[in-house]
Design a protein around this motif. Structure first.
Motif, short mmCIF file in Angstrom:
data_model
loop_
_atom_site.label_atom_id
_atom_site.label_comp_id
_atom_site.label_asym_id
_atom_site.label_seq_id
_atom_site.Cartn_x
_atom_site.Cartn_y
_atom_site.Cartn_z
N SER A 1 0.39 5.41 1.63
CA SER A 1 -0.36 6.14 2.49
C SER A 1 0.34 7.64 2.39
O SER A 1 1.48 7.80 2.20
CB SER A 1 -0.59 5.58 3.96
N THR B 1 -7.26 1.34 -4.16
CA THR B 1 -8.49 1.33 -3.26
C THR B 1 -9.56 0.20 -3.53
O THR B 1 -9.92 -0.55 -2.79
CB THR B 1 -9.32 2.59 -3.63
N PHE C 1 -5.04 6.66 4.09
CA PHE C 1 -5.00 6.35 2.90
C PHE C 1 -5.83 7.39 2.01
O PHE C 1 -6.92 7.93 2.21
CB PHE C 1 -5.87 4.91 2.52
N VAL D 1 0.81 -1.32 -0.16
CA VAL D 1 -0.03 0.12 -0.15
C VAL D 1 0.86 1.11 0.26
O VAL D 1 2.10 1.20 0.42
CB VAL D 1 -0.74 0.06 1.26
N ALA E 1 -11.72 5.94 -2.11
CA ALA E 1 -10.96 5.44 -0.96
C ALA E 1 -11.72 4.91 0.11
O ALA E 1 -13.16 4.97 0.44
CB ALA E 1 -10.40 7.03 -0.12
N ASN F 1 -10.88 3.63 4.16
CA ASN F 1 -9.74 3.87 5.31
C ASN F 1 -9.96 2.90 6.53
O ASN F 1 -10.85 3.38 7.12
CB ASN F 1 -9.40 5.17 5.75
#
Length: 262
Positions: free
Chosen positions: A35, A228, A101, A33, A108, A110
């Motif tokens: 962030s 996502t 995120f 990922v 998105a 999160n």
């Protein structure tokens, strides 16, 4: 404890998230990922200086106030400060750094966003853990940071679970957090224990940071073009796998009446 990673007004982290369930069976997953860590006061300036980032507007990577706090579009800082003041904590104008995120291509999800709350002397005073579930609900756990912990190498915090997240984990649990203020490296560890005190789940986010620039954002887009969808799809896929393994199902209780728990 200051935040050396926040170069200019933002940092982009590239790394991995790992989840490991220990009870009643072993179930593990790891995925890559990215962030971002931002000073919430600097979001309008970030919107102006970067082409690939937008604040409260569409952009390839964006951050919208309505995705956080009360979900009504009000300023993030106001919500965090109100939660702090309700618990007798005042930042006196200190910085609030959000680790999250961002939206990618306008979307998105999160599971967890962290707010690192600093006072006017640049000391970390509290961490607000904002948890979201797939039912469109969110809840914050606000935990003060003592001066001793702020001066140490790692921060250890814990709280009772009051917000439903996974239908395959009971509510009678405790969260145990171990983290450091974000720097060149990021580390957030969450251990969850059940009603008997036995460890049931471990989640860990580790990453390395670079200054948040258009070049860094372009690299993240090219490396994680559908992150996502991967996060949302992965949650449901792993839920199906748990169900097929025979994990016990726990019905969703009502959400807490308060949006933030200390």
């Amino acid at each position: 404890m200051t935040d050396p990673a926040l170069q200019s007004d933002g940092t982009l982290y590239r790394g991995q998230v790992m989840h490991k369930r220990m009870k009643p069976f072993i179930h593990e997953l790891t995925y890559s990922v990215f962030s971002i860590l931002v000073d919430v006061d600097a979001l309008p300036q970030m919107d102006q200086r970067m082409r690939l980032f937008g604040h409260n507007r569409w952009a390839p990577i964006s951050l919208w106030d309505r995705d956080y706090g009360m979900r009504d579009g009000s300023a993030i800082r106001g919500w965090v400060e109100a939660a702090l003041q309700e618990q007798g904590l005042a930042l006196k104008g200190g910085a609030i750094h959000l680790l999250t995120f961002p939206r990618l291509w306008g979307y998105a999800f999160n599971p967890l966003s962290l707010y690192y709350c600093y006072d006017s002397d640049h000391q970390l005073r509290a961490v607000l853990y904002e948890v979201s579930n797939t039912f469109g609900e969110s809840h914050g756990y606000l935990i003060p940071v003592s001066a001793e912990q702020a001066a140490g190498a790692a921060i250890h915090q814990e709280t009772a679970k009051v917000f439903h997240v996974s239908p395959f984990i009971e509510m009678s649990c405790r969260y145990h957090f171990s983290l450091t203020a974000p720097g060149a490296r990021l580390s957030v560890l969450i251990n969850q224990s059940d009603s008997t005190g036995d460890p049931i789940l471990m989640a860990k986010h580790t990453a390395r940071g670079v200054p948040l620039t258009d070049k860094a954002l372009l690299g993240a887009i090219l490396r994680y073009p559908l992150m996502t969808a991967k996060v949302i799809g992965g949650i449901h896929w792993e839920a199906l796998r748990l169900w097929l393994k025979g994990a016990k199902y726990y019905p969703k209780p009502p959400a807490p009446t308060k949006h933030v728990t200390r």
